[in-house]
Design a protein around this motif. Structure first.
Motif, short mmCIF file in Angstrom:
data_model
loop_
_atom_site.label_atom_id
_atom_site.label_comp_id
_atom_site.label_asym_id
_atom_site.label_seq_id
_atom_site.Cartn_x
_atom_site.Cartn_y
_atom_site.Cartn_z
N ILE A 191 2.69 -43.56 -4.65
CA ILE A 191 1.23 -43.62 -4.60
C ILE A 191 0.69 -44.41 -5.79
CG2 ILE A 191 -0.88 -42.22 -4.84
CD1 ILE A 191 0.59 -40.08 -3.12
N GLY A 192 1.24 -44.16 -6.97
CA GLY A 192 0.82 -44.90 -8.15
C GLY A 192 1.08 -46.39 -8.01
N ASP A 193 2.24 -46.74 -7.46
CA ASP A 193 2.58 -48.15 -7.24
C ASP A 193 1.60 -48.82 -6.30
OD1 ASP A 193 4.03 -50.54 -7.29
OD2 ASP A 193 5.31 -49.91 -5.62
N ASN A 194 1.13 -48.09 -5.30
CA ASN A 194 0.20 -48.66 -4.32
C ASN A 194 -1.25 -48.67 -4.82
OD1 ASN A 194 1.46 -49.18 -1.37
ND2 ASN A 194 2.61 -47.58 -2.39
N LEU A 195 -1.58 -47.73 -5.71
CA LEU A 195 -2.96 -47.65 -6.20
C LEU A 195 -3.38 -48.85 -7.04
CD1 LEU A 195 -3.54 -43.91 -7.19
CD2 LEU A 195 -4.77 -45.22 -5.47
N LYS A 196 -2.42 -49.53 -7.68
CA LYS A 196 -2.79 -50.66 -8.53
C LYS A 196 -3.35 -51.83 -7.72
CE LYS A 196 2.05 -52.03 -8.88
NZ LYS A 196 3.20 -51.87 -9.77
#
Length: 320
Positions: A191-196
């Protein structure tokens, strides 16, 4: 979620978010207070927040390079902190004549379990406490690194890994060094990888996310260490929503001069603060000066002051 940097190579908003996370973690470890409803609120998102932030900075790396670099940044702090605690416990044992705690923690260091587990096999073994985060993140990062590079496929793989690791870890067995805890947290890393790459979040997500967070607080337990997430996807959405809110709050705090500088320093040194806090938590340094009325305030100074002194000593050594 765009970068907001005031220091070359650092993102002040993310550092402030990390500082909020680490300070909330310390508050959440104030077990001496009989009942704190806010502790449960903290636990709905504070560990997912760290995995999301770590995923936010993910970049594909050569597998060997990733394994070696992450060992330096995660496994070395794990063993250095553990051995520091073991050494202090050994010194205490020599004077007290009781080696029980020393032996317990020595075993726990090489098992890497953060807590008792609700599974069937190996559920009640010596646990290392909050240090579980280091090996868990190491496993999480390096498994994610070898997944297919396509974002959508990688996210699907991450969800499958999360479900398998979660069900295996919660109901079947514990694997040393918090392997299953790290793998069950991989969904937050993804999720963190996609949020950027996310510039705007719709109001409909906010409505759903806040509802999920409330449901998670009221009806669920979230403990990545065990791992436990009673409401599954609802917990994931709720923890993600809370983490994004922390990011938004952090962005607002960047405009507050002195407070933002302090929080930026805390976030930048969050790894050291965590290590010193865990030494304190296991040795009980703060408990020597606190009582049930001021336990929160007493737990904060030791890791902050120790980190400040450590940073000063490290700077002096570098300048020689």
């Amino acid at each position: 979620m765009k970068n907001t940097s005031i220091v070359v190579g650092r993102n002040i908003t993310i550092d402030i978010a990390k500082s909020i996370g680490i300070l909330l973690m310390i508050v959440g470890h104030c077990w001496e207070i009989p009942y704190m409803p806010y502790r449960h609120i903290i636990f709905t998102f504070h560990m997912p927040l760290f995995f999301i932030i770590s995923g936010y900075f993910f970049k594909n790396k050569d597998v060997k390079v990733s394994l070696v670099n992450d060992a330096k940044h995660l496994l070395i702090p794990y063993f250095v902190t553990s051995l520091s605690i073991i050494l202090i416990l050994l010194i205490r044992a020599v004077f007290d004549g009781d080696y029980t705690q020393f032996i317990y923690y020595l075993k726990a260091t090489f098992l890497g379990s953060g807590s008792k587990h609700p599974c069937i096999f190996f559920s009640n073994i010596p646990n290392i406490g909050a240090l579980w985060f280091f090996p868990a993140l190491y496993i999480c990062k390096n498994v994610y690194n070898i997944l297919p590079k396509n974002k959508k496929i990688r996210f699907i793989y991450s969800f499958i890994i999360y479900m398998c690791a979660y069900l295996l870890g919660r109901y079947v067995l514990f694997i040393p060094f918090s392997v299953l805890s790290g793998l069950s947290a991989i969904i937050f890393y993804a999720i963190g990888d996609n949020l950027k790459e996310c510039n705007r979040i719709s109001k409909y997500y906010w409505i759903i996310g806040i509802i999920c967070w409330i449901l998670s607080f009221k009806y669920s337990r979230i403990s990545l260490v065990q791992p436990i997430m009673d409401l599954y996807i609802i917990d994931i959405i709720g923890a993600t929503t809370a983490s994004i809110l922390i990011y938004i709050i952090s962005k607002k705090l960047t405009g507050l001069n002195y407070l933002s500088k302090f929080l930026f320093w805390v976030g930048k040194n969050s790894m050291y603060i965590l290590c010193f806090h865990l030494i304190d938590l296991n040795i009980g340094i703060s408990s020597l000066i606190c009582n049930n009325n001021n336990v929160i305030l007493s737990l904060l100074p030791f890791p902050l002051i120790s980190t400040y002194l450590f940073e000063k000593i490290k700077t002096q050594i570098k300048n020689k």
